[in-house]
Design a protein around this motif. Sequence first.
Motif, short mmCIF file in Angstrom:
data_model
loop_
_atom_site.label_atom_id
_atom_site.label_comp_id
_atom_site.label_asym_id
_atom_site.label_seq_id
_atom_site.Cartn_x
_atom_site.Cartn_y
_atom_site.Cartn_z
N ASP A 224 0.82 -0.93 -0.01
CA ASP A 224 0.17 -0.20 -0.30
C ASP A 224 0.88 1.28 0.15
O ASP A 224 0.54 2.49 -0.31
CB ASP A 224 -0.99 -0.54 1.02
N GLY A 225 1.83 1.35 -0.54
CA GLY A 225 3.01 1.67 -0.46
C GLY A 225 3.10 3.25 0.75
O GLY A 225 3.89 4.69 0.58
N THR A 226 3.02 2.44 2.01
CA THR A 226 3.10 3.21 3.34
C THR A 226 4.23 3.21 4.18
O THR A 226 5.14 4.44 4.97
CB THR A 226 2.16 2.47 4.39
N LEU A 227 5.07 1.98 4.06
CA LEU A 227 6.53 1.49 4.81
C LEU A 227 7.02 1.44 3.30
O LEU A 227 7.27 0.38 2.20
CB LEU A 227 6.29 1.06 5.29
N LEU A 228 8.71 1.60 3.83
CA LEU A 228 9.82 1.34 2.54
C LEU A 228 10.81 0.01 3.48
O LEU A 228 11.15 0.63 4.80
CB LEU A 228 10.63 2.58 2.38
N ALA A 229 11.44 -0.68 3.44
CA ALA A 229 12.10 -1.78 4.15
C ALA A 229 13.94 -1.53 3.03
O ALA A 229 13.73 -1.23 1.44
CB ALA A 229 11.70 -3.05 3.81
N THR A 230 14.38 -1.47 4.20
CA THR A 230 15.67 -1.09 3.68
C THR A 230 16.31 -2.12 4.24
O THR A 230 16.17 -2.37 5.09
CB THR A 230 16.93 -0.10 3.73
N GLY A 231 17.91 -2.80 3.24
CA GLY A 231 18.24 -3.67 3.87
C GLY A 231 19.75 -3.29 3.73
O GLY A 231 20.17 -2.57 2.07
N SER A 232 21.42 -3.19 4.98
CA SER A 232 22.15 -2.57 4.69
C SER A 232 23.07 -3.76 4.86
O SER A 232 23.51 -4.42 5.10
CB SER A 232 22.03 -1.39 5.77
#
Length: 486
Positions: A224-232
């Motif tokens: 739904d475009g409300t949260l962004l997950a990132t991996g580092s």
Amino acid sequence: TSLENLFLFLFSGFSHSAFTFGIESHISQSNINGTLVPPAALISILQKGLQYVEAEISINEDGTVFDGRPIESLSLIDAVMPDVVQTRQQVFREKLAQQRAAVAAAAVQQNTPKNGEATVNGEENGAHAINNHSETMEIDGDVDIPASKATVLRGHESEVFICAWNPVSDLLASGSGDSTARIWNLNENGNSGSTQLVLRHCIREGGQDVPSNKDVTSLDWNSDGTLLATGSYDGFARIWTKDGNLASTLGQHKGPIFALKWNKKGNCILSAGVDKTTIIWDAHTGEAKQQFPFHSAPALDVDWQNNTTFASCSTDMCIHVCRLGCDRPVKTFQGHTNEVNAIKWDPSGMLLASCSDDMTLKVWSMKQDNCVHDLQAHNKEIYTIKWSPTGPGTSNPNSNIMLASASFDSTVRLWDVERGVCIHTLTKHQEPVYSVAFSPDGKYLASGSFDKCVHIWNTMVRILNLYHQCRYTNKTAGKQEKCRTE
């Protein structure tokens, strides 16, 4: 030696190999002063050595250039083999003679594409015999995108590894080697009007947050475009709101994270790491729901089949299909003979595609152990694959489904998976192709390469036409930029 390992660890740029060398050689425990090692010293020496050998192979004894350009994948092992120059030249003389004989024989026969495959080459504009009649290949000329038609997003201070569009709004997320992700608002008009949110990836040190100084190499929006997950590469996954606020930090991997994906429901995040494990995270609490330690080497990619079942691939050449709550894989696919770089479920969730350094693309089904198709056409490693958003289970059910593969051989291939054949080969790129993406309606395919070009292909014609080329590049004050064309 320890010094060579230090070179590789610090300056090679090959992240997977560098990390392994760094761990196995205990560089962090050595007394070698890394600041005295010139950047990319070992790699430069090896590259120069290869170039000298390649030059020697390319030149005849009388100083003329070898006819036929005989250099093909000269590796470090090849370069030190006895009589490599004479052997390579002889092999390619024989190959050139065979090619000339084949051309002469073909001149008296009708030229019909093999197995229904149409080859698209931006440098050739000839007639191709299809179904016993000739069709002229029409290819648009190269188009340089003017600055007025491009939105340039300035801000990152190092390489940009990945971008992802928000699924519901005009937001673009990007991940970079400057240890930040950024969210760009592209609703504004004009090059200077786009706002950016800087998501700084920090770690806790001495009671305060400090920059991790690690690459952000994976990111994914929820449905739904409300949260962004990132991996580092600092070993942490993070969840951010679309306003740029840090919601959760997910810390259980022991080393860099190579891939991460939301499930469709949006309640779980799946990650893969160098520690050989995959983890399903609870997106609401930030806690690990289950860790899957089934691979024997770093896990490179993951993809959800449904909200609780996923597939993972690894440098161990295996593909595991796992399910939340199960303490062993529900299915294991074996058949690749080298690292498996990427995996993707088709839109229906019935077929799983995989690509590998063994130069093959394989299609698997949960109904059988062996692959449904073993697709062999590329002559170098295949880096990534994408299914078209067409066919059953998509918003384009009346269009045939296709699979695109991008390779280090500088080509993109389109496959008819139902028949198991390559239907188009896109050969306009001059360097390895690292990225492919279909338009939402499946009518166009974009490909990106190390040659600094983006090509857009029309997939709806019998022979693909080059629809557009973007060669808009601009670097200012050492900052990396991205462009969006209209």
